[in-house]
Design an enzyme around this catalytic site. Structure first.
Site, PDB file in Angstrom:
ATOM      1  N   HIS A 266       0.844  -1.191   0.000  1.00  0.00           N
ATOM      2  CA  HIS A 266       0.000   0.000   0.000  1.00  0.00           C
ATOM      3  C   HIS A 266       0.875   1.235   0.000  1.00  0.00           C
ATOM      4  O   HIS A 266       1.924   1.248   0.638  1.00  0.00           O
ATOM      5  CB  HIS A 266      -0.913   0.014   1.242  1.00  0.00           C
ATOM      6  N   ASP A 322      -7.840  -5.740  -0.007  1.00  0.00           N
ATOM      7  CA  ASP A 322      -8.284  -6.625  -1.082  1.00  0.00           C
ATOM      8  C   ASP A 322      -7.918  -8.073  -0.837  1.00  0.00           C
ATOM      9  O   ASP A 322      -8.438  -8.969  -1.502  1.00  0.00           O
ATOM     10  CB  ASP A 322      -7.672  -6.171  -2.417  1.00  0.00           C
TER      11      ASP A 322
END
Ligand code: COA
Length: 386
Positions: A266, A322
């Site tokens: 991320h 996710d």
């Protein structure tokens, strides 16, 4: 003045002021309007969180009831939208369909072109946002029926946002546990500061285009595998690994080939994504309650997360939202190519909150560039070119 520098991906460059959400990337924390995400998942529900994000404060009973009633009343989409969808190839990705169908709504609801007075009228903007949030799930569920040759299942006004979506998808009363999990997933995906799709919202809103263009543009941006498309890739990757014994070899071969492990990493979190932690907890609850139908995938996911953390953790790369959301949707019998449209359904709230915020203090985006092309030169007729 010193020479301007390009920061690839605009990493660390503030693009706006925003009061909507906040990430502490080092501590792995996410707040919506100041409230920790874990508290909202445990104690609130999507409709209330949507209003919190749009309005800035937790609603009182009356405004929550009004918003919820509005969502339930505006789930239908015009017949002609369905006619457009009928001509789209059934083999196409549902995100491509969603992009097209949402953009078309601006033609069917032309009052969505805003006058200056309307742009300044908060209740008008609220009602437009509410209608868009209500209709996106209908479009996604309609498509999942139509592409297999079935009539769409009309929405039900007696069900909450999450339950109604599952009902339109499967045609039967949804399992309350699945409704609770989907509602939590909606909350977790509702907003996440200035990520790529939300940045696209700021840019398109700043031109004063209509909100359907704004949301369609964000859907197109979300579709990429580096953004929302990763959840579908995660389940495909876990299927490809196939069994827990293959996890280590798979990981090593991907990392050696310098390929990405889907659902990891991320830009902002340099520790575990708090949303992944909450989703993993839900999977564990399901497993403990004996409700897990696809335990093999979950087992592989757990194994992969542990192995990847060993290799990637030292670089600050951990599982993101996710990684587990796809496994949960799979558990609910939802087809993999609908995972990203579900992300879009949930994120429509955050996008519209940013749409409103941008309109309240707008200036058109017009960054600059550092030119690296040819110096000025004269046109050469074709016959004189080497
Ligand atoms: N698997 C393996 N390595 C990864 C990785 C992953 N999922 N994510 C990042 N890295 C590595 C990169 O290879 C790079 O290594 P290097 O410095 O040796 O070249 C380094 O970490 C930095 O990665 P980079 O892609 O530049 O980071 P970013 O901040 O630009 O990108 C993401 C962030 C989310 C796009 C990126 O982590 C990614 O592609 N993840 C997979 C897709 C995904 O799950 N997206 C959903 C995000 S919620």
């Amino acid at each position: 003045m010193s020479d301007p520098t390009v920061v690839p991906g605009l990493e660390g460059i503030p693009a706006t002021h925003s009061a909507i959400s906040q990430i502490d990337g080092a501590a792995g924390q996410l707040f919506y309007r100041g409230y920790p995400i874990a508290e909202l998942v445990a104690q609130s529900h999507y409709e209330e969180v949507a209003l919190l994000l749009l309005d800035g404060e937790l609603p009182n009973a009356q405004s929550l009831e009004r918003f919820d009633a509005g969502l339930r009343a505006h789930r239908q989409v015009k017949y002609n939208v369905r006619e457009i969808m009928k001509f789209l190839p059934v083999t196409g990705h549902p995100m491509d369909m969603l992009h097209c169908a949402v953009a078309s709504l601006g033609m069917f609801y032309p009052q969505q072109e805003l006058s200056d007075a309307e742009r300044e009228n908060a209740s008008h903007l609220d009602s437009m946002a509410m209608r868009i949030i209500a209709r996106i799930p209908t479009i996604v569920a309609m498509w999942d029926q139509m592409r297999f040759g079935n009539d769409p299942i009309p929405p039900r006004a007696d069900l909450c946002h999450a339950a109604n979506f599952l009902y339109m998808l499967h045609g039967q009363d949804p399992d309350p546990l699945h409704v609770r999990i989907l509602d939590a997933c909606f909350i977790l995906h509702a907003e996440h500061t200035i990520n790529a799709s939300t940045f696209s919202v700021l840019v398109s809103t700043s031109t004063l285009t209509n909100p359907y263009h704004v949301i369609a543009g964000a859907i197109g941006t979300l579709a990429g595998p580096l953004h929302g498309g990763a959840n579908q890739q995660v389940v495909q990757m876990l299927e490809e690994i196939g069994k827990i014994e293959r996890v280590e070899a798979y990981l090593e071969s991907k990392l050696a080939a310098k390929e990405k492990i889907w659902g990891f990493g991320h830009r902002v979190y340099k520790t575990r994504d708090p949303r992944a932690t909450i989703l993993k907890g839900m999977m564990q609850d399901l497993a403990q309650a004996g409700h897990l139908r696809h335990s093999r995938l979950f087992e592989i996911a757990l194994g992969l997360e542990a192995a990847a953390e060993k290799h990637l953790g030292p670089k600050g790369i951990y599982a993101n939202v996710d990684f587990y959301s796809g496994v949960l949707y799979h558990e609910m019998g939802i087809r993999a190519d609908l995972f990203t449209p579900i992300f879009a359904m949930a994120r429509s709230v955050g996008w519209l909150a940013h749409w409103r915020e941008q309109l309240s203090n707008n200036r058109i985006f017009r960054p600059t560039q550092i030119y690296t092309g040819a110096a000025p030169r004269s046109y050469l007729p074709l016959a004189e070119r080497p």
